[in-house]
Design a protein around this motif. Structure first.
Motif, PDB file in Angstrom:
ATOM      1  N   GLU A  49       0.843  -1.216   0.000  1.00  0.00           N
ATOM      2  CA  GLU A  49       0.000   0.000   0.000  1.00  0.00           C
ATOM      3  C   GLU A  49       0.872   1.257   0.000  1.00  0.00           C
ATOM      4  OE1 GLU A  49      -3.305   0.951   2.872  1.00  0.00           O
ATOM      5  OE2 GLU A  49      -3.243  -1.230   3.065  1.00  0.00           O
ATOM      6  N   LEU A  50       1.903   1.226   0.838  1.00  0.00           N
ATOM      7  CA  LEU A  50       2.808   2.385   0.911  1.00  0.00           C
ATOM      8  C   LEU A  50       3.567   2.556  -0.405  1.00  0.00           C
ATOM      9  CD1 LEU A  50       4.088   1.861   4.568  1.00  0.00           C
ATOM     10  CD2 LEU A  50       2.888   3.893   3.740  1.00  0.00           C
ATOM     11  N   ASP A  51       3.983   1.434  -0.992  1.00  0.00           N
ATOM     12  CA  ASP A  51       4.685   1.491  -2.292  1.00  0.00           C
ATOM     13  C   ASP A  51       3.812   2.177  -3.336  1.00  0.00           C
ATOM     14  OD1 ASP A  51       6.836   0.130  -1.282  1.00  0.00           O
ATOM     15  OD2 ASP A  51       6.321  -1.809  -2.178  1.00  0.00           O
ATOM     16  N   LYS A  52       2.539   1.771  -3.328  1.00  0.00           N
ATOM     17  CA  LYS A  52       1.589   2.308  -4.310  1.00  0.00           C
ATOM     18  C   LYS A  52       1.413   3.816  -4.080  1.00  0.00           C
ATOM     19  CE  LYS A  52      -2.973   1.206  -5.917  1.00  0.00           C
ATOM     20  NZ  LYS A  52      -4.231   0.772  -5.353  1.00  0.00           N
ATOM     21  N   ALA A  53       1.240   4.185  -2.825  1.00  0.00           N
ATOM     22  CA  ALA A  53       1.049   5.610  -2.512  1.00  0.00           C
ATOM     23  C   ALA A  53       2.297   6.412  -2.876  1.00  0.00           C
ATOM     24  CB  ALA A  53       0.720   5.763  -1.027  1.00  0.00           C
ATOM     25  N   ALA A  54       3.473   5.812  -2.627  1.00  0.00           N
ATOM     26  CA  ALA A  54       4.735   6.512  -2.939  1.00  0.00           C
ATOM     27  C   ALA A  54       4.885   6.693  -4.447  1.00  0.00           C
ATOM     28  CB  ALA A  54       5.917   5.719  -2.384  1.00  0.00           C
ATOM     29  N   ALA A  55       4.488   5.655  -5.207  1.00  0.00           N
ATOM     30  CA  ALA A  55       4.653   5.714  -6.669  1.00  0.00           C
ATOM     31  C   ALA A  55       3.713   6.738  -7.295  1.00  0.00           C
ATOM     32  CB  ALA A  55       4.407   4.331  -7.271  1.00  0.00           C
ATOM     33  N   SER A  56       2.582   7.009  -6.612  1.00  0.00           N
ATOM     34  CA  SER A  56       1.615   7.903  -7.254  1.00  0.00           C
ATOM     35  C   SER A  56       1.648   9.344  -6.730  1.00  0.00           C
ATOM     36  CB  SER A  56       0.210   7.311  -7.117  1.00  0.00           C
ATOM     37  OG  SER A  56      -0.070   7.138  -5.753  1.00  0.00           O
ATOM     38  N   THR A  57       2.671   9.697  -5.930  1.00  0.00           N
ATOM     39  CA  THR A  57       2.730  11.094  -5.467  1.00  0.00           C
ATOM     40  C   THR A  57       3.122  12.008  -6.623  1.00  0.00           C
ATOM     41  OG1 THR A  57       5.010  10.748  -4.765  1.00  0.00           O
ATOM     42  CG2 THR A  57       3.361  10.775  -3.032  1.00  0.00           C
ATOM     43  N   ASP A  58       2.579  13.225  -6.608  1.00  0.00           N
ATOM     44  CA  ASP A  58       2.922  14.197  -7.654  1.00  0.00           C
ATOM     45  C   ASP A  58       4.302  14.785  -7.410  1.00  0.00           C
ATOM     46  OD1 ASP A  58       0.475  13.823  -8.776  1.00  0.00           O
ATOM     47  OD2 ASP A  58      -0.480  15.404  -7.590  1.00  0.00           O
ATOM     48  N   LYS A  59       4.703  14.839  -6.163  1.00  0.00           N
ATOM     49  CA  LYS A  59       5.998  15.445  -5.825  1.00  0.00           C
ATOM     50  C   LYS A  59       6.893  14.422  -5.146  1.00  0.00           C
ATOM     51  CE  LYS A  59       5.532  19.920  -6.763  1.00  0.00           C
ATOM     52  NZ  LYS A  59       6.442  20.704  -7.574  1.00  0.00           N
TER      53      LYS A  59
END
Ligand SMILES: NC(=O)c1ccc[n+]([C@@H]2O[C@H](COP(=O)([O-])OP(=O)(O)OC[C@H]3O[C@@H](n4cnc5c(N)ncnc54)[C@H](OP(=O)(O)O)[C@@H]3O)[C@@H](O)[C@H]2O)c1
Length: 326
Positions: free
Chosen positions: A306-316
């Motif tokens: 879940e964290l990997d996914k959130a990290a990959a989709s950050t704009d910054k």
């Protein structure tokens, strides 16, 4: 004479860039008593690795982080004392051109510490601007090991290609590389996802150290667009980054709440789950205690995903160190 002293690194270390740095981190000598307590708490808890650098400390305070570590380690007596590992980084300053200049730099660090350096690291590669400069400096680093002045050698801000070249050169002298440190966090996944550094390090038997694992404090969750930001460059950078990382911070917060941990603990534990040794900086006993709470438990695979996914989709993301090579 070549030494073969073994250097074993703990699961987590403590970063000391802020110890002596007024400009970015608002250091003041009145903090020293507290920093000694941070040191004592970390060592007593098994976090015996301290990362410093000969360029740490601003203006007249240059070298202060090493000096403080020397003072603190001499004042410390108690459990794990024999495991204290001081890892310094020697800067590839433009005026350091010969291998002897690195040997001298290592000796100067040892003098400030009042003891030998355990792990000596090349702070950055000059490959991006003066590729010929660094070979003499790396040879000097290896000389420090051969002369028995350090127990291990590390690199910092090297990418996979450059790391392999240095590994080859050292291997010809029979000198191992203990560690590589790069900027690695949920906001700086580039060294592993793009450069493939974890695989290369595993292949070469090198430990990967994650610096700025809290993204300079952003991943602690205490800074937001609504709260006061740190003064200076850090605040300016945070203002740019914060609007683009809301979903990542939300994911961190949610997991932290489910696990009854703090966001900092989850962010640091994620680095550990990725097989790296995080070295979060701490300026107070409260921060150090919180960071120590990252140990003794593990995120499960779904939480990491879940964290990997959130990290990959950050704009910054965090800006990569300008010296980071490929
Ligand atoms: N090799 C390199 O080129 C390189 C580059 C950078 C860093 N490093 C090393 O990596 C170490 C760690 O990185 P870093 O210091 O840049 O950044 P970091 O570890 O990502 O963040 C550290 C900062 O976050 C805040 N903080 C830490 N723990 C906290 C907690 N539990 N709760 C709330 N706030 C907390 C503190 O600053 P505030 O209280 O001011 O927010 C602290 O100074 C450095 O100290 C240095 O040794 C190496």
């Amino acid at each position: 004479m070549q030494t073969n002293q073994k250097l074993s690194l703990p699961i987590m270390g403590c970063g000391t860039w802020a110890w002596g740095n007024r400009l970015l981190w608002g250091y003041d000598p009145s903090m020293d008593q507290q920093l000694q307590e941070v040191f004592n708490l970390c060592v007593g808890s098994g976090v015996t690795l301290f990362d410093t650098g000969d360029s740490y400390g601003t203006g007249k305070l240059n070298g202060r982080s090493e000096t403080l570590l020397g003072k603190f380690s001499q004042a410390y007596s108690g459990i794990n004392q024999e495991n204290i590992c001081i890892a310094t980084k020697l800067a590839a300053y433009p005026w350091r051109l010969t291998r002897q200049s690195m040997v001298n730099a290592g000796k100067a660090s040892a003098k400030r510490l009042g003891r030998n350096v355990d792990l000596v690291q090349m702070h950055w590669s000059t490959a991006n601007y003066l590729p010929w400069q660094e070979w003499a400096l790396l040879d000097g680093l290896a000389d420090l090991y051969e002369q028995g002045l350090v127990k291990g050698i590390g690199l910092s801000n090297y990418g996979s290609k450059r790391l392999k070249k240095v590994h080859q050169r050292f291997a010809e002298r029979g000198i191992p590389i203990t560690s590589l440190q790069v900027q690695y966090s949920l906001l700086s996944t580039y060294p592993v996802t793009e450069l493939g550094l974890k695989d290369v390090c595993d292949e070469l038997g090198i430990k990967l150290i994650a610096y700025s694992p809290l993204a300079l404090g952003l991943l602690t969750g205490k800074y937001s667009e609504k709260t006061s930001l740190p003064k200076g460059v850090r605040g300016l950078a945070f203002r740019q980054i914060l609007p683009g990382i809301k979903s990542l911070l939300g994911c961190l917060r949610e997991i932290a709440e489910t696990k009854n941990k703090t966001m900092s603990q989850v962010a640091i534990n994620w680095c550990i789950c990725k097989g790296t040794i995080p070295i979060p900086g701490a300026k107070s006993v409260e921060q150090a205690k919180d960071n120590l709470g990252s140990l003794g438990w593990q995120l499960d695979v779904n939480e990491v995903a879940e964290l990997d996914k959130a990290a990959a989709s950050t704009d910054k993301k965090m800006v990569q160190n300008i010296f980071q090579t490929k």
